[in-house]
Design an enzyme around this catalytic site. Structure first.
Site, PDB file in Angstrom:
ATOM      1  N   ASP A   1       0.741  -1.157   0.101  1.00  0.00           N
ATOM      2  CA  ASP A   1      -0.144   0.056   0.083  1.00  0.00           C
ATOM      3  C   ASP A   1       1.055   1.425  -0.005  1.00  0.00           C
ATOM      4  OD1 ASP A   1      -2.157   1.487   0.500  1.00  0.00           O
ATOM      5  OD2 ASP A   1      -2.393   1.282   2.500  1.00  0.00           O
TER       6      ASP A   1
ATOM      7  N   GLU B   1       2.485   5.084  -3.786  1.00  0.00           N
ATOM      8  CA  GLU B   1       2.609   6.222  -5.072  1.00  0.00           C
ATOM      9  C   GLU B   1       3.927   6.840  -4.980  1.00  0.00           C
ATOM     10  OE1 GLU B   1       0.204   5.890  -2.544  1.00  0.00           O
ATOM     11  OE2 GLU B   1      -1.148   4.680  -3.823  1.00  0.00           O
TER      12      GLU B   1
ATOM     13  N   ASP C   1      -9.043   3.821  -1.746  1.00  0.00           N
ATOM     14  CA  ASP C   1     -10.143   4.381  -0.504  1.00  0.00           C
ATOM     15  C   ASP C   1     -11.346   4.884  -1.018  1.00  0.00           C
ATOM     16  OD1 ASP C   1      -8.003   3.736   0.791  1.00  0.00           O
ATOM     17  OD2 ASP C   1      -7.319   5.494   1.501  1.00  0.00           O
TER      18      ASP C   1
HETATM   19  C1  NOJ Z   1      -4.443   3.260   2.772  1.00  0.00           C
HETATM   20  C2  NOJ Z   1      -5.187   2.172   2.013  1.00  0.00           C
HETATM   21  O1  NOJ Z   1      -5.832   2.516   0.939  1.00  0.00           O
HETATM   22  C3  NOJ Z   1      -6.150   1.165   2.973  1.00  0.00           C
HETATM   23  O2  NOJ Z   1      -6.743   0.511   2.271  1.00  0.00           O
HETATM   24  C4  NOJ Z   1      -5.349   0.936   4.219  1.00  0.00           C
HETATM   25  O3  NOJ Z   1      -6.578   0.406   5.078  1.00  0.00           O
HETATM   26  C5  NOJ Z   1      -4.993   2.118   4.926  1.00  0.00           C
HETATM   27  N1  NOJ Z   1      -3.913   2.742   4.153  1.00  0.00           N
HETATM   28  C6  NOJ Z   1      -4.093   1.855   6.182  1.00  0.00           C
HETATM   29  O4  NOJ Z   1      -3.029   0.977   5.775  1.00  0.00           O
END
Ligand code: NOJ
Length: 981
Positions: A542, A545, A618
Site C-alpha cells: 500500500d 505512490e 479508498d
Molecule cells: C490506505 C489504504 O488505501 C487502506 O486500504 C488501508 O487500510 C490504509 N492505508 C491503512 O493501511
C-alpha cells in the site's frame, strides 16, 4: 524539522478527517507550470486556427534508413530554436506496431529515457522487411500482410500519421502541438524583473498558491508563452520545487481522425468512454492527470489522478480499434476533445522524459491487446486461492481476533480464502515486526488459518520508520539505498504512518537482493529475515505512490534524487511498480522451487500486470462509488491490468445492509474480490448481517466459489492473449455503436457470462442491453431472452437477491456446485457442465485447471478442455464432446509459453484430477425431449430428466427447456462424448 507530535497530528488529521475530497491538496492544471504552458500552447493554436503550423521539421538530408531497412532516423529542428537539435527515430516492429522516439541531441543535460526499460518486457523485435521510401516531402513505409498499413513521416512540418487502407488511424503532431522544451540555463536574476504574483481573486483557480512569476523578455516566446512561467522554480501551497534542471516538458498531440470514442489511461474515477475535457462539463474542465497520488476521499466523477497510471489509450470506431502507448514516467496531463462525432483529438503534456510512443495499429481490440502485451507482458496467472473471497479490515486487532473471524465464517458456512492484516499488526508500523502484545503467536495464527486451506495477506508499506531498532531501516541506511533529498546527499526524510520515515530506492539494484532477503521465512546467516512468518503469508503493498503525509500533494518532492541521479519527477509513476515487482519476486522466491506469490498493489504503471493485483483504493461507502468502481475495474482491464477490484462495502462509511448486499454482488463479479473497511467503521463482516441479508450474501459468496473454474479459465486466457477479463460491450460487439458508451454491464472472459450489477438503491428491476440476435438465459431461472441485431434493451427482475446474470446462448460453463469453506478444498470436486444452446442449437466452452500454486503448469502440468455441443451434419440429436486443448493448441496454453512438453498424462492430470468427474450436465434450450442420452460407445442409458420449455431457436422467450443428465460418469481430463437423441 518540526516535531513529530505536531506533524503526526497533522498527518492523522489529513488521513482520518471525515470531510470530503481535499481539492486544495492537489494541483489543477493551472497550478502546474508545465501543464499551464501546455494548455496555453493549445489555446494559441486553437485561436490561430489553420494558420497554426508546427515549427518542427525533419531535415530531409539527414534521413537515414538503417542498412537492414528497418529503422528510420532523422534530424529534427524547431524553427523557433534553430540551435537546438533533436533526433527522431521510427521503428516498425514485427507485429506492425510503430515506435516513435525523439530526444534532444547534444543538449545541456540528458532527458530521462529509461521508462520503457522498466515497462517493457524486452526490446521489441524490429521488422527487417520494412521498405522505407523517401520522397521530397516525406518518408514512408508500407507494410502488413496485405500491405494495408502505412507510416508516413512528413518532413515539414513534422507530422506522423499511421494509416490503414489509406485512412488515417493515429496522427502524431497533427495539431502542431509537439514541443520538447530544451534544456537551458537559468537566466540570471539581473536580466529579470521579479514581480510578486497578483493577488488571486477569491475562489479563483490557483488561489492559496504563493506563486512568483518571473517576467522575462522572451523574443522567441512560443510554448513558454509571453512570460517564462515557472521554468526554474515552482511553488504549490507551502512547497517549493527547486527544479534544478529547469523546464524539460514534452507536449505531444495525438489525433485519432476516424475514431470517435477513446478509452483507457487508467486510473480515473470516470466513465469508461472518456468524457471530453475541453467541453462544457464542469466536472471535466481539467485534463486527465496521470500522477500516482494518494487522493483522500476521491470524487466519483473526475479527471483527477489517482493511485496508478497507465499511459495507454484505445481509440475505437465501428471500423477499427487502435491505441497509443506513451511511455513516460513523469506527471502527465491529457486533454481529450472531439472536433466531430467521428474523431478524437488528444493532447499529452508530460513534465519530463523523452518522446517514446508506440502506435498500435489494431485493427481489432484483440490485436491491440496482443500488441500491447507483447510490449509490456501478459498478466500473470494468479494463485488459484487468490480468486476466492478476501476478508480485510483496518484492522483485525489480534491473532485471536483473526481466529474468531475465521470461526464465525465457518459457523455460518460462508466460504472465504484469505484473512488480511492491515498496518496495526506491526510494532510502531515497523513492518515485518509483530506487535507482541496483540500478535504474540503470528506463526501459530497463520497455521490456524492455513490448516483450513486458507492464506493470510499482511501489509508491508514502502516507508521505513527511521528507528535504529528497526533492522530494515538500519540496513537500508547502511547500504546507502534510501532515496536522497534534493541535495543528493544523505537520506530523504518524510512522514507516514510510522512518523519519521525514509524510502528504499528500488531503482538501485543494490536494494533488490536485500529486499528479497527480508521476506525469507527461515533464518539466513548474517541477514535479518521475517522468521516470524510462513509461506502462507502473502503481501499487500500500500502507500506506494509513494504517499508522504507532509510532502507536496501527499507524495515525494519531485526534486528528490534516485539511483543514477534521476529526479523523482522523472520516475514518479513507475516508482510504485518497482516496489510491488520486487515484493512479488521476494514472495515467489521464499520457496525453492518458487511458488506463485500474491501481491496487491495500490500504485501501478504499465507492466504492473506482471506482478499481481491492484485495487481502486479508498472508495466511499456510497452508491456513486459502487457504480464508478465497476467502470474503474473495466478501465484497468483495458490498461492490461485485469486483476482488479474495489473495496467491497466502501472503505469509508457504514453501508446499510442493502448497499452491502449490492456491493457483494459487485465484488463477486470483479476479478479481485475483497471486503475492506476503514479503522473508524463499524464491523461489517458478512456473518454480522441480519436475515435476509446474511443469507443473500452467503449465496453470493457461494456463487463466486461455484464460478471459480470460470474465473480461472478466464485468467488463463488473459495470460496468453492479454484480453481483459471483464469485457465491455465495445470489445464484444465492436461494430455496435450503441454499446460504445455502455460501462455498467460486461462479459466475463470468453465464458459467455454477462453481468449487470445493480448499483442503485431501491432498485428491483434492471435494464440489460443485448447487442445481438441471440438468446440469453437467466443464470438462475433459465428464462430465455432474445436479443436483436439492432440492439435491444430487456427489463429483468432485480430484487435484492436477484443479480442480473445471463449466459449467452452458445456457451458451456464448467462450475463446481458443492459448497466448501475455501477454494483449496474444492480441488477434487466434480464439475457441472451447463450447456446454453444458441439459436442454431450449438455451444462451446473451455475449462482450464492446474495445481493453482506452483509453476508446473509451465512445464505442461495442466488440464485444458474444450466442450463442444453440436449437431453433426446430416445427423439428428446433439453431441456434447470433450476435447483436449492442451494437445490441440499447446503453444497457446498458458503464460504465453510454447509448450513442447504437454502430455495429457501429466502429473497434475494423473494425481489431483485423476478421478474428478462431471457429475451433472444441464442442457438449456433443447427443442424437444430426447429419446435417449448415452455416452458415446456405451449402450447404457444415462439417468436424465427433461423439463419442457422454450427452445433456443424460438424468438418468443420464456422459461427454456432444461435437460439434466445425472452423473454421466465421464472424467474431466479425458476425451468423451455424450449423445442426446
Ligand atoms: C490506505 C489504504 O488505501 C487502506 O486500504 C488501508 O487500510 C490504509 N492505508 C491503512 O493501511
Amino acid at each position: 524539522m518540526r516535531s513529530w507530535s505536531f506533524l503526526g497530528v497533522l498527518a492523522l488529521l489529513l488521513v482520518n478527517e471525515s470531510s470530503a475530497f481535499k481539492a486544495h491538496d492537489f494541483k489543477t492544471c493551472s497550478q502546474s507550470g508545465f501543464c499551464r504552458r501546455g494548455r496555453a500552447l493549445s489555446a494559441r493554436a486553437k485561436e490561430a486556427k489553420s494558420s497554426w503550423v508546427s515549427p518542427y521539421s525533419v531535415d530531409p538530408s539527414s534521413v537515414h534508413i538503417s542498412p537492414n531497412q528497418a529503422v528510420f532516423t532523422a534530424a529534427v529542428q524547431s524553427s523557433l530554436y534553430p540551435d537546438i537539435k533533436f533526433g527522431l527515430e521510427v521503428r516498425i516492429q514485427d507485429d506492425g506496431v510503430a515506435r516513435v522516439r525523439m530526444d534532444e541531441v547534444g543538449g545541456l543535460r540528458k532527458r530521462y529515457d529509461e521508462a520503457a526499460a522498466w515497462a517493457l518486457i524486452s526490446e521489441p523485435v524490429v521488422s527487417k522487411d520494412i521498405k522505407w521510401t523517401t520522397g521530397k516531402k516525406d518518408t514512408r513505409a508500407v507494410y502488413g500482410d496485405k500491405k494495408d498499413i502505412e507510416v508516413v513521416v512528413a518532413h515539414q512540418p513534422l507530422r506522423i500519421p499511421l494509416l490503414r487502407n489509406g485512412k488515417e488511424q493515429v496522427v502524431i503532431n497533427g495539431q502542431g502541438l509537439l514541443h520538447m522544451e530544451h534544456f537551458r540555463n537559468k537566466i540570471e536574476p539581473a536580466t529579470s524583473t521579479e514581480e510578486p504574483a497578483p493577488e488571486p481573486e477569491e475562489g479563483a483557480e490557483g488561489s492559496g498558491e504563493s506563486q512568483t512569476v518571473l517576467k522575462v523578455e522572451n523574443p522567441r516566446a512560443w510554448f513558454e508563452g509571453d512570460t517564462e512561467d515557472a521554468l526554474f522554480e515552482e511553488t504549490f501551497s507551502s512547497w517549493t520545487d527547486s527544479k534544478p534542471k529547469g523546464p524539460e516538458s514534452l507536449s505531444l498531440d495525438i489525433n485519432f481522425p476516424n475514431h470517435g470514442t477513446v478509452y483507457g489511461i487508467p486510473q480515473h474515477a470516470t466513465r469508461l468512454a472518456l468524457p471530453t475535457t475541453t467541453g462544457s462539463d464542469p466536472a471535466f474542465t481539467d485534463p486527465y492527470r496521470l500522477y500516482n497520488s494518494d487522493v483522500f476521499e476521491y470524487l466519483a466523477s473526475s479527471p483527477v489522478s489517482l493511485y496508478g497510471s497507465i499511459p495507454l489509450m484505445h481509440a475505437h470506431s465501428t471500423e477499427s480499434t487502435v491505441a497509443v502507448f506513451h511511455v513516460v514516467a513523469s506527471e502527465t496531463w491529457i486533454d481529450v476533445s472531439h472536433s466531430s462525432e467521428k474523431s478524437t483529438e488528444t493532447h499529452w503534456v508530460s513534465e519530463s522524459g523523452i518522446l517514446d510512443t508506440f502506435l498500435l495499429p489494431g485493427p481489432t481490440a484483440e490485436d491491440v491487446f496482443k500488441q500491447y502485451t507483447r510490449l509490456t507482458g501478459t498478466p500473470v496467472l494468479p494463485a488459484h486461492w487468490s480468486l476466492g473471497y478476501h476478508q480485510c479490515r483496518w484492522n483485525y486487532v489480534s491473532s485471536d481476533d483473526v481466529r474468531t473471524v475465521q470461526r464465525r465464517f465457518d459457523e455460518d458456512d460462508m466460504p472465504v480464502d484469505v484473512f488480511w492484516l492491515d498496518i496495526e499488526y506491526s510494532e510502531d508500523h515497523k513492518y515485518f515486526m509483530w506487535k507482541d502484545k496483540t500478535f504474540p503467536d503470528p506463526v501459530e495464527m497463520t497455521n490456524d488459518v492455513a490448516v483450513n486451506g486458507r492464506k493470510m495477506v499482511v501489509i508491508v508499506d514502502p516507508h521505513l520508520k527511521r528507528a535504529q531498532d528497526y533492522p530494515a531501516f538500519k540496513q537500508a541506511s547502511e547500504l546507502g539505498i534510501l532515496v536522497k533529498p534534493n541535495s543528493g546527499q544523505g537520506e530523504y526524510e518524510g512522514w507516514c504512518w510510522p512518523g519519521s520515515s525514509s524510502w528504499t530506492d528500488f531503482f538501485n539494484p543494490a536494494a533488490w537482493d536485500w529486499w528479497k532477503s527480508l521476506f525469507k521465512t527461515e533464518e539466513t546467516p548474517g541477514k535479518w529475515s521475517w522468521t516470524k512468518s510462513t509461506t502462507d503469508i502473502h503481501i499487500w503493498n500500500d502507500m506506494n505512490e509513494p504517499s508522504v503525509f507532509n510532502g507536496p500533494e501527499i507524495t515525494m518532492p519531485k526534486d528528490n534524487i534516485h539511483y543514477g541521479g534521476w529526479e523523482h519527477r522523472d520516475i514518479h509513476n513507475i516508482n510504485g511498480m518497482l516496489f510491488s515487482n520486487l515484493t512479488y519476486q521476494a514472495v515467489a522466491e521464499r520457496t525453492d522451487p518458487p511458488t506463485r506469490p500474491f501481491v496487491l498493489t495500490r500504485a501501478f504503471y504499465a507492466g504492473s500486470q506482471r506482478f499481481g493485483a491492484m485495487w481502486t483504493g479508498d472508495n466511499l461507502g456510497t452508491w456513486e462509488h459502487m457504480a464508478v468502481g465497476v467502470k474503474m475495474v473495466l478501465a484497468n482491464g483495458l490498461g492490461g491490468l485485469s486483476f482488479a477490484g474495489s473495496d467491497v462495502g466502501g472503505f469509508f462509511g457504514n453501508p446499510e445492509p442493502e448497499m452491502l448486499v449490492r456491493w457483494y454482488q459487485v465484488g463477486a463479479f470483479a476479478p479481485f474480490f475483497r471486503a475492506h473497511a476503514h479503522i473508524d467503521t463499524k464491523r461489517r463482516e458478512p456473518f454480522l448481517l441480519d436475515e435476509p441479508y446474511k443469507g443473500i450474501v452467503k449465496d453470493i459468496l457461494r456463487l463466486r466459489y461455484t464460478l471459480l473454474p470460470v474465473w480461472y479459465t478466464a485468467f488463463r486466457e488473459t495470460t496468453t492473449t492479454g484480453m481483459p477479463i471483464l469485457r465491455p460491450q465495445f470489445i464484444m460487439f465492436p461494430k455496435d455503436k450503441a454499446g460504445f458508451e455502455i460501462d455498467d454491464q460486461y462479459y466475463i472472459g470468453s465464458s459467455g457470462l454477462l453481468v449487470k450489477p445493480v448499483t442503485e438503491k431501491d432498485v428491483r428491476e434492471a435494464k440489460v442491453y443485448l447487442a445481438e440476435d441471440q438468446v440469453y438465459y437467466d443464470y438462475f431461472t433459465n428464462v430465455a431472452h432474445r436479443g436483436s441485431a439492432k440492439g435491444k434493451e430487456i427489463t429483468v427482475p432485480a430484487a435484492l437477491d436477484q443479480l442480473p446474470l445471463f449466459i449467452r446462448g452458445g456457451s458451456i460453463l464448467a462450475t463446481r456446485e458443492r459448497p466448501r469453506r475455501a477454494s483449496s478444498l474444492m480441488k477434487r470436486d466434480p464439475f457441472t457442465l451447463r450447456v446454453a444452446l444458441d439459436k442454431s442449437g450449438s455451444a462451446r466452452g473451455e475449462l482450464y485447471l492446474d495445481d493453482g500454486v506452483s509453476y508446473d503448469h509451465i512445464k505442461g502440468d495442466f488440464v485444458w478442455r474444450e466442450f463442444v455441443a453440436e449437431t453433426k451434419k446430416g445427423k439428428k440429436g446433439l453431441r456434447l464432446s470433450s476435447v483436449d486443448l492442451g494437445k490441440a493448441k499447446p503453444q497457446e496454453a498458458v503464460d504465453g509459453v510454447a509448450l513442447a512438453t504437454y502430455n495429457p498424462q501429466n502429473s497434475f492430470a494423473e494425481s489431483v484430477l485423476k478421478d474428478v468427474r462431471v457429475e451433472k450436465v444441464v442442457v438449456v434450450g433443447l427443442s424437444a425431449k430426447p429419446a435417449s442420452v448415452k455416452v458415446e460407445g456405451s449402450s447404457e442409458e444415462l439417468v436424465w430428466e427433461y423439463t419442457s420449455g422454450v427452445a433456443s431457436n424460438e424468438k418468443k422467450g420464456g422459461k427454456a427447456s432444461v435437460l439434466v443428465i445425472k452423473d454421466p460418469k465421464v472424467l474431466v481430463r479425458k476425451d468423451w462424448a455424450i449423445v442426446i437423441q
